[in-house]
Design an enzyme around this catalytic site. Sequence first.
Site, PDB file in Angstrom:
ATOM      1  N   HIS A 223       0.805  -1.369  -0.144  1.00 16.61           N
ATOM      2  CA  HIS A 223      -0.119  -0.061  -0.143  1.00 16.61           C
ATOM      3  C   HIS A 223       0.810   1.288   0.281  1.00 16.61           C
ATOM      4  CE1 HIS A 223      -3.690   2.337   1.122  1.00 16.61           C
ATOM      5  NE2 HIS A 223      -4.185   1.577   0.373  1.00 16.61           N
ATOM      6  N   HIS A 323      -6.437  -2.164 -10.888  1.00 13.70           N
ATOM      7  CA  HIS A 323      -7.081  -1.883  -9.069  1.00 13.70           C
ATOM      8  C   HIS A 323      -7.863  -1.625  -9.590  1.00 13.70           C
ATOM      9  CE1 HIS A 323      -6.971   0.777  -6.363  1.00 13.70           C
ATOM     10  NE2 HIS A 323      -6.588   0.481  -5.500  1.00 13.70           N
TER      11      HIS A 323
END
Length: 410
Positions: A223, A323
């Site tokens: 992340h 994504h």
Amino acid sequence: MKNNKFSRRSAIQSVLGMAGTGLLLPQSSYASNPGPFRDYSNVKITKLETFLVKPRWIFLKIHTDVGVVGLGEPLLEGRALTIQTAIKEVEPYLIGKDPRQVVHHWQAIYRHAFYRGGPILTSALSGIDHALWDIKGKLLNVPVYELFGGPTRDRVRVYGRASNAEDMKKRKAEGFTVIKTGVAKKNPSDFVENPKFIKYAIDNFASLREAGGDDMDIAIDFHGAIPPQTSKLLIKELEPYKPMFVEEPVQAQNVDVLVDIARGTHLPIATGERIFTKWGFREILEKRAASIIQPDLCHAGGITEGRIIAGMAEAYYVPVAPHNPMGPISLAVGLHLAASVPNFLVQEQVTLGEGYLKQPFKLQKDGTVLIPRGPGLGIELDEAQMKDKIGHDWKNPESYNALDGSVVDW
């Protein structure tokens, strides 16, 4: 007088059947339940409408004077009101225009902004692009992927999420064959972490591998919240457990740091959710900073730009894994991209559309969802079920160092 049953399909087939060729288009070339032929020689955009939708999404409707409405998802997490304003600023350009000139409108919206690119403009543009392709497919009565020469596949592999072994067992029982997890930690990572931090994260991943087995693909998302010094330590310890890929091992602003990490491991490195347009991905690909790219089709420029990015990646033997921690419109967009490019890997999802779509997508026994068959994006919002989901004030988390209170990435 005979009943006129002339349809778009019969028109196309009659043309192809001329001169005794006998050619027939495959059934997949038509949307399900094609309607009667209508004259759409003149179509104009009349209105753009946005809705904040729980938990943190924005849905866009582009209306036309022939009653066809396009759907898009112009999301920028934590900046919903900003995106609504950006779309309102673009609206005067689109009103009265023909929605079918999708690439022309993309170019105009992007290039007529003196300050080009960035997450706000490209997120607004992405949602508009979704909706315009949806309109075009509906007007032609074909799925969007057909407009790009698809389908390249009839189903799309999707992944679920698991943070521990118990979650993994549940996802496996549900039929998922790919899982993504995060770096297990009790506190945000410091620049250089100690063996206890590393062991805690690795032990958790090891438990996921044991619960999932060797036939489960498990990706891990850093992340962009793990500093590169600690990322290197974690990746080295992860190597024996063979994750499918390591996502965003560092922030995306400094590509050379990502290159350094990629060259230090044999594990596939993935990035792209915070990269925008073909110009952003050019450096990633040229420097071989990642072997899997993850354009977010709600941020990177929509379907139009997503296909260009995928084409660039194909030249480097790099697959795309879009994504998508967003809503069902975004998922539909990803499925159409997957069905129109050859180098697709796997699709992220957090909802298959239950409570949002009249016909939600369904997870198949092989861990896939079937590509949409309806015209345009092939989805229809369930307005009745969505009534209690309109409006939100979602904000990005605020993370601080547990010791001294300084700001850290989340």
